[in-house]
Scaffold this motif. Sequence first.
Motif, short mmCIF file in Angstrom:
data_model
loop_
_atom_site.label_atom_id
_atom_site.label_comp_id
_atom_site.label_asym_id
_atom_site.label_seq_id
_atom_site.Cartn_x
_atom_site.Cartn_y
_atom_site.Cartn_z
N ASP A 192 0.80 -1.22 0.00
CA ASP A 192 0.00 0.00 0.00
C ASP A 192 0.84 1.27 0.00
OD1 ASP A 192 0.97 0.03 2.58
OD2 ASP A 192 -0.98 -0.12 3.57
N ASN A 194 3.11 2.05 2.33
CA ASN A 194 3.63 2.36 3.66
C ASN A 194 4.98 1.67 3.87
OD1 ASN A 194 1.47 3.97 4.25
ND2 ASN A 194 0.36 2.44 5.45
N ALA A 209 2.88 5.48 7.92
CA ALA A 209 1.91 5.77 6.86
C ALA A 209 2.57 6.64 5.80
CB ALA A 209 0.69 6.46 7.46
N VAL A 252 -0.79 -7.09 9.26
CA VAL A 252 -1.04 -5.67 9.04
C VAL A 252 -2.52 -5.43 8.87
CG1 VAL A 252 -0.57 -3.70 7.54
CG2 VAL A 252 1.22 -5.39 7.97
N THR A 255 -6.04 0.92 8.12
CA THR A 255 -6.10 1.54 6.81
C THR A 255 -4.74 2.13 6.49
OG1 THR A 255 -6.86 3.60 7.82
CG2 THR A 255 -8.56 2.06 7.05
N PRO A 256 -4.48 2.45 5.22
CA PRO A 256 -3.17 3.02 4.90
C PRO A 256 -2.83 4.26 5.71
CG PRO A 256 -4.26 2.33 2.89
CD PRO A 256 -5.26 2.17 4.00
N PRO A 259 -2.51 2.63 10.03
CA PRO A 259 -2.25 1.19 10.00
C PRO A 259 -2.17 0.60 11.41
CG PRO A 259 -0.22 2.40 9.65
CD PRO A 259 -1.32 3.43 9.73
#
Length: 385
Positions: A192, A194, A209, A252, A255-256, A259
């Motif tokens: 994503d 990150n 993030a 994990v 959310t992006p 996280p």
Amino acid sequence: MGSVLGGLMLTACSTSAPHAVDGSGAEPRGGAVVIAADQEAGRAPVPAGPPPAAADPGPGQADQGAGQAGVRGSALIVAVDQASRQVLVLDGQAARESGPEAGSEVGPEADQLPVVWSWTADGDDRLADLEPARSWARPTEARDVVLDGEGSLLVTASGGLAALVDTATGTPIWATDLGSSVNPHSAELLPDGNVAVVASTAGWVRLYAASEGPRSTTYTEQELDGAHAVQWDEGAELLWVLGDDTLLALRVGGTPDIPSLTPERSVPLPEVGGHDLAPVSSAPGTFWVSTGDRLWRYDSHLDRFEAVGLGAEDSARGIKSVGSEPVTGRLLTITPDHAGSCSWCTSAVTFHHPDGTLALAGTELYKARWWTTPLPGPGPTNRPR
């Protein structure tokens, strides 16, 4: 059980009377299996001889020449040089043909090194707010990664810097200063966008993030004593983190932009001193793990460690970085030579099966890895100052 990986024979030996492949005489902890590099299960040892040849590249996977546009990493190596404070992408083609007594002898000047691309935070005005004169001290990690289909560079330094850089332009995509007291040791890019960073002195892994902006400092943290290495397992969708005596698998979530990390598996190491963690190129879910005295192969599906013999008695001691070439499976290691002012560095990259050495006089290398993504080209860019 016996298996062949890139020409390296791994054979499971009895756990009831383990033997040390490095001559140390120390027994591994727990039920770890010890591997002999020259013996197949149920058979007599193979007579001594030249190391086996690496596997042939598959169709369409032949090596391309270094220093050209689109050159792939089958002939390239990326190393962090603490002497020059640079990330160096090196032409390793000469070392592919050299024996253990040979090598590519070069002089101390940067222009004499087989450098095809390089990067440094020093003097980059785009990182001025992070004080690279301090935060880029003693670089500890450099690896090529793919972000949105494009090649990028991921770096850390003991001085505190962690950064994701566009290799086509040298532009920092994301960067942060963690401070000089935590000792950032390695980093990994997640799908994503990150970035996970481990810090050995602080004893944690943080998932930043980074996808949220070039100076995003939002993170979630998981403690792990002596955290030294981190690796994303795409198949299992787990983040593996290597500590001093533990290999930790994290799930994990979130959310992006916010996280989360949840421990899913905690695996005791067969001996203390965990340092590097890298995927075995031919076996998804299997990892190279270096510890104080040995190199191990860990199969996450079987939850088993196998110690790997590299030939010379002390060749597996104190390995700082390890990796197998994606095409041939040839193994690369960095081990301190305890010479000069940097006792934790070396001026040579060592290869195994087939054996070889790339000597880089004047350097103080801490880690080296195979470079696997296309480089910008043609010709060198952002050459050493």
